[in-house]
Write an enzyme that holds these catalytic residues in place. Structure first.
Site, PDB file in Angstrom:
ATOM      1  N   ARG A  37       1.438  -4.746  12.041  1.00 14.96           N
ATOM      2  CA  ARG A  37       0.778  -4.891  13.123  1.00 14.96           C
ATOM      3  C   ARG A  37       1.588  -6.250  13.909  1.00 14.96           C
ATOM      4  NH1 ARG A  37      -1.096  -0.953  13.229  1.00 14.96           N
ATOM      5  NH2 ARG A  37      -3.241   0.178  13.339  1.00 14.96           N
ATOM      6  N   GLY A  63       0.682  -1.164   0.133  1.00 14.17           N
ATOM      7  CA  GLY A  63      -0.129  -0.165   0.086  1.00 14.17           C
ATOM      8  C   GLY A  63       0.874   1.297  -0.029  1.00 14.17           C
ATOM      9  N   HIS A 102       5.911   1.137  19.240  1.00 10.11           N
ATOM     10  CA  HIS A 102       4.685   1.582  17.967  1.00 10.11           C
ATOM     11  C   HIS A 102       4.537   3.263  17.706  1.00 10.11           C
ATOM     12  CE1 HIS A 102       0.522   0.268  16.455  1.00 10.11           C
ATOM     13  NE2 HIS A 102       1.126   1.053  15.694  1.00 10.11           N
ATOM     14  N   GLU A 113       0.048  -4.553  23.242  1.00  9.90           N
ATOM     15  CA  GLU A 113       0.619  -3.251  23.479  1.00  9.90           C
ATOM     16  C   GLU A 113      -0.189  -2.572  24.529  1.00  9.90           C
ATOM     17  OE1 GLU A 113       0.394  -1.455  19.420  1.00  9.90           O
ATOM     18  OE2 GLU A 113       2.247  -2.746  18.974  1.00  9.90           O
ATOM     19  N   ILE A 140       2.478   2.564   2.366  1.00  5.64           N
ATOM     20  CA  ILE A 140       3.720   2.517   3.116  1.00  5.64           C
ATOM     21  C   ILE A 140       4.795   1.552   2.305  1.00  5.64           C
ATOM     22  CG2 ILE A 140       4.897   1.389   5.228  1.00  5.64           C
ATOM     23  CD1 ILE A 140       2.043   2.361   6.628  1.00  5.64           C
ATOM     24  N   ARG A 192      -1.913  -8.070  -2.446  1.00  7.74           N
ATOM     25  CA  ARG A 192      -3.230  -8.653  -2.980  1.00  7.74           C
ATOM     26  C   ARG A 192      -3.309  -8.291  -4.409  1.00  7.74           C
ATOM     27  NH1 ARG A 192      -7.580  -6.048   0.786  1.00  7.74           N
ATOM     28  NH2 ARG A 192      -6.334  -4.341   0.544  1.00  7.74           N
TER      29      ARG A 192
END
Length: 310
Positions: free
Chosen positions: A227, A149, A275, A256, A151, A171
């Site tokens: 994640r 995407g 994070h 987290e 990033i 994808r």
């Protein structure tokens, strides 16, 4: 006057913008599960990464939009929101540069294992005692990017000056200027560096596990700016202490905020941050303002740009 509930941590640029649009801005500190008190007049929430489920939505019967401050929205019950006709949005791309630059930092810090040297007062003896702790250069290596995407694409562009070959799994199919599309198995087997830049879903949870780690090179470095749920941390710990892979750089963990008792903290070949990849000054402003704009669009009867539920 329509009321908007905003996390107190959100940059002031968002609050100022919403007030200028004629909304009443209320604030709360979104750090605990019970931070959302009954407030039936709230029509929009600018939400941090705290759980927002069916029970919370029941407290806000007039809620029209949940605007996530960031890209990930796994903390929001999409099905509950959709059933109530509540729009859920995120802010893709708003912090992409910040996260991509952090990924590049991880490639250097973890690939060269600089982190273990920085926290050790006797770096010369450390290097001599650990043999290959001088690490590996990034130039001319194979870098696998899983997730392409905003990033992932920015990471690839930043790497263009290092003469690396990029392997991308996503994808959709893309034309990769300095590489090619590849299967996950190809990336695991061929890449010297593997960067995870995708969300946690049912399909991607624990995609990095004991089986996939065994496919990787002994000099492989695993980077996660996606994640924490993407990685089985027990399997990663085992792979690292047994020199199955060379190192890891993690901005996210399964639980987290990350605990100091997390076993990964104790390993010299792990570079771990709490994070914060998307928290540059510019990113904080961009994300907050875009989330506020989504709220404005929905409350004014327009279509949002980044709706994630139907």
């Amino acid at each position: 006057m329509k009321k908007v509930l905003v996390a107190s941590q959100v940059d002031e640029i968002a609050k100022t913008f919403l007030i200028q649009q004629g909304f009443q801005v209320l604030e709360n500190n979104q750090e605990t599960d019970n931070c959302f008190d009954e407030n039936p007049e709230i029509e929009a929430v600018l939400l941090m990464p705290i759980k927002f489920d069916d029970n919370t939505m029941n407290k806000m019967p007039n809620l029209k939009i949940i605007a996530r401050h960031g890209v990930g929205y796994d903390n929001v019950s999409l099905s509950a929101a959709t059933q109530r006709g509540i729009v859920v949005t995120n802010t893709p791309g708003a912090n992409a540069s910040s996260v991509a630059e952090t990924a590049l930092m991880f490639l250097f810090m973890s690939g060269r294992q600089f982190a273990s040297k920085l926290i050790n007062s006797n770096t010369k003896s450390l290097a001599l005692s650990t043999g290959n702790s001088f690490g590996y250069e990034l130039s001319h290596k194979i870098v696998g990017i899983i997730g392409y995407g905003n990033i992932g694409r920015k990471i690839a562009r930043l790497l263009s000056g290092f003469n690396v070959k990029i392997l991308v799994n996503a994808r959709h199919k893309y034309v990769i200027d300095n590489g090619e599309m590849a299967s996950l198995a190809e990336i695991y087997k061929k890449a010297d560096y593997i960067v995870l830049a995708l969300p946690a879903t049912h399909e991607t949870t624990h995609m990095i596990n004991s089986a996939t780690l065994k496919l990787m090179k002994k000099n492989a470095v695993l980077i996660n700016v996606g994640r924490g749920q993407l990685i089985d941390e027990d399997a990663l710990y085992s792979a690292l202490i047994n020199n199955q892979i060379f190192g890891a750089g993690l901005d996210v963990t399964e639980d987290e905020p990350v605990s100091a008792q997390n076993p990964l903290y104790s390993l010299p070949n792990v570079f771990l941050t709490p994070h914060v990849a998307g928290q540059s000054r510019e990113a904080k402003e961009n994300v907050a303002l875009e989330a506020a704009k989504e709220i404005t669009r929905v409350l004014n009867g327009s279509q949002p740009k980044h709706q994630v539920n139907n």
